[in-house]
Scaffold this active site. Structure first.
Site, PDB file in Angstrom:
ATOM      1  CB  VAL A 270      41.308  40.558  41.351  1.00 31.59           C
ATOM      2  CG1 VAL A 270      42.305  39.547  41.872  1.00 31.59           C
ATOM      3  CG2 VAL A 270      39.905  40.195  41.747  1.00 31.59           C
ATOM      4  N   GLY A 271      41.173  43.192  39.798  1.00 25.20           N
ATOM      5  CA  GLY A 271      40.440  44.155  38.980  1.00 25.20           C
ATOM      6  C   GLY A 271      41.382  45.187  38.409  1.00 25.20           C
ATOM      7  CG  ASN A 272      40.486  46.560  34.678  1.00 26.93           C
ATOM      8  OD1 ASN A 272      41.282  45.652  34.435  1.00 26.93           O
ATOM      9  ND2 ASN A 272      39.312  46.654  34.087  1.00 26.93           N
ATOM     10  CD  GLU A 294      40.889  37.226  49.234  1.00 24.21           C
ATOM     11  OE1 GLU A 294      40.312  37.659  50.221  1.00 24.21           O
ATOM     12  OE2 GLU A 294      40.380  37.244  48.102  1.00 24.21           O
ATOM     13  CG  ASN A 384      31.506  40.534  42.157  1.00 23.52           C
ATOM     14  OD1 ASN A 384      30.827  40.081  41.236  1.00 23.52           O
ATOM     15  ND2 ASN A 384      32.384  41.489  41.985  1.00 23.52           N
ATOM     16  CE  LYS A 408      25.672  50.516  35.847  1.00 23.07           C
ATOM     17  NZ  LYS A 408      26.390  49.452  35.171  1.00 23.07           N
TER      18      LYS A 408
END
Ligand code: COA
Length: 502
Positions: A270-272, A294, A384, A408
């Site tokens: 998942v995620g962008n 998943e 995570n 960053k």
């Protein structure tokens, strides 16, 4: 409340408030809760329990439980319990900021294991005895079978293993979920294991309902609340570039007959970045795709709608509020195309290997030889957890890891001489992709891998330094298989810790 959801008379007798149910969970016990990627987690009992714990804590008493789940939950569960220092030990995956802070401060133990291992470790008793299960369901049939909610995760195992079960029946989940699930009751510990009879991602091999002896149920709590339902941001430039590299790679694989025209079943983290890849696939040349994954996120729902994706198998939804609306309004369409399974099966190595999954996951950093860190910032601080990335990377047909080449604002290179923590060894990592390009590591020896990763994936600001490190390591005379300068290998991380810049 909507139409009655608890049709079983025996279970109706156990209806009570969340506060009353929470009081049935004593300090010191192990509690298995439902919940996976912010879907299908209990919403009322954990918050009431947090309040209960706070009251005890205010009296100077220690009151803590261990929390086992499917994967990440939400502020109402992980956040609320961590906030009151109510969690002694947590497993197997979390992404909650308060939990993360407590774990990194050493105030909460965290057992981060492959999601496919959780059930068998629980059966074997490695985590101790499971005392209570708190499970969200969408309803209870007249004969006491449980209609699973928007995730399944480890619910079957928690219900089987726990002495006592608390049910949350959530009227906020669409009743149309009934029939979407496939709960396989055939797993066992060795030597009693049998082949799992699944040869295609849409095979159904189990039950539509969770089974639980009614006498185990000590409380039933009715709720009406949505899941976490986080919004995804629009894919940024880097995610789109990563997606383009990956699509070009798939096209080349099809051209060279290494992948069929409709690819192979996909697993997507998942995620962008993952969503950008799915958006790219939705526009791309491949049709009749399938997913064996998943968490089913917005991008996959959009692909099911467009017809690009024929079907998807998962253990949970992970949808935005808009996507939930779409799912609910067209639940009959989606029920024919989605199968939700236990995480034992969604992440099962045997099935992942047999189906030939294309595994696509995010990472924190990779080193020049292709070892991947998915979990720890600067080697020590958990982000995570490994989730299912190891299940899919090790056993998939193609295993892809993706990240922007810097983090960053450019202070950190995501390609480093040596990763500061290893989740996936070079042997499990075949493709590394950043916005700079894609490195296909299949068939390459370590020094060839290093040149390919540096050349194709590193950011131009860091490429010369990585090449310099690699060349000096090669000429150090210390060994030419996987050359390293031991005193320097982690100096990039050390420099960042000291100066804020790698
Ligand atoms: N060094 C230090 N920090 C880094 C970093 C690096 N190389 N790369 C990323 N980060 C930081 C980011 O700056 C960001 O920090 P912030 O929260 O303070 O803003 C944070 O890590 C998350 O990075 P982001 O770019 O938003 O990553 P993401 O949402 O794509 O997640 C992982 C990347 C690796 C954290 C995530 O994919 C994950 O948890 N993976 C493991 C589990 C998994 O793969 N599950 C898939 C299902 S099987």
């Amino acid at each position: 409340m909507t139409a009655p959801r608890i049709l079983c008379p025996k279970l109706r007798e156990r209806i009570m408030t969340a506060k009353e149910a929470a009081a049935l969970i004593p300090s010191g016990v192990n509690v298995g809760m439902s919940g996976f990627t912010g879907a299908g987690y209990p919403k009322a009992v954990p918050q009431a329990l947090a309040e209960h714990i706070r009251e005890h804590r205010d009296l100077g008493e220690k009151y803590r439980i261990s929390v086992w789940t499917g994967a990440s939950t939400a502020p109402e569960l992980d956040g609320a319990l961590a906030e009151v220092d109510g969690i002694e030990m947590r497993l197997p995956y979390q992404s909650d900021p308060v939990c993360r802070q407590k774990i990194n401060e050493g105030r909460m133990e965290y057992v981060d294991i492959h999601l496919s291992h959780v059930a068998q470790h629980a059966w074997s008793g490695f985590f101790g005895k499971l005392d209570v299960a708190v499970i969200e369901v969408a309803g209870v049939t007249e004969d006491g079978r449980l209609i699973p909610s928007s995730s399944i995760g480890n619910n079957k195992t928690w219900i089987d293993q726990a002495d006592r079960v608390i049910l949350e029946v959530n009227h906020g989940q669409t009743s149309g979920l009934e029939g979407m699930h496939d709960i396989y009751y055939g797993t066992a510990l060795p030597p009693r294991r049998k082949p799992i009879q699944m040869t295609a991602p849409d095979d159904r091999i189990g039950e539509k309902y969770l089974l639980c002896p009614p006498e185990k149920v000590i409380a039933v709590v009715e709720t009406n609340s949505p899941d976490r339902n986080s919004r995804f941001s629009e894919p940024d430039e880097n995610s789109q570039r990563i997606a383009r590299h990956l699509l070009e790679f798939f096209e080349a694989e099809v051209k060279s007959n290494r992948l069929p025209k409709n690819l192979l079943p996909m697993q997507s983290g998942v995620g962008n970045i993952a969503n950008a890849v799915l958006a790219g696939l939705n526009e791309g040349p491949f049709d009749n795709l399938t997913a064996y994954t998943e968490a089913l996120q917005d991008g996959m729902l959009a692909m099911l709608k467009s017809g690009k994706l024929r079907m998807a198998s998962a253990t949970a939804f992970s949808l935005s509020p808009e996507a939930i609306r779409e799912l609910t309004q067209n639940i009959d369409f989606y029920r024919e195309r989605i199968v939700l399974r236990t995480q034992e099966i969604s992440n099962h190595p045997e099935i992942i290997r047999r189906l030939g999954i294309i595994a696509m996951n995010g990472m924190i950093e990779a080193d020049i030889y292709g070892n991947v860190n998915s979990t720890h910032i600067m080697g020590s601080r958990i982000m995570n957890g490994i989730g299912g990335s190891g299940d899919f990377a090790r056993n998939g047909y193609i295993s892809v890891f993706m990240t922007p080449s810097t983090a960053k604002d450019g202070a950190i290179s995501s390609i480093v001489p040596m990763v500061s923590h290893v989740d996936h060894t070079e042997h499990d990592v075949q493709i590394v992709v950043t916005e700079q390009g894609l490195a296909d590591l299949r068939g390459l020896a370590p020094r060839q891998r290093a040149l390919k990763i540096i050349e194709n994936c590193a950011h131009p600001d860091f490429k010369p330094k990585l090449l310099d490190y690699f060349e000096r390591a090669c000429s150090s005379g210390r060994g030419m298989h996987t050359p390293h300068l031991l005193g320097e290998a982690l100096s990039w991380h050390q420099r960042f810790e000291e100066t804020g810049q790698m």
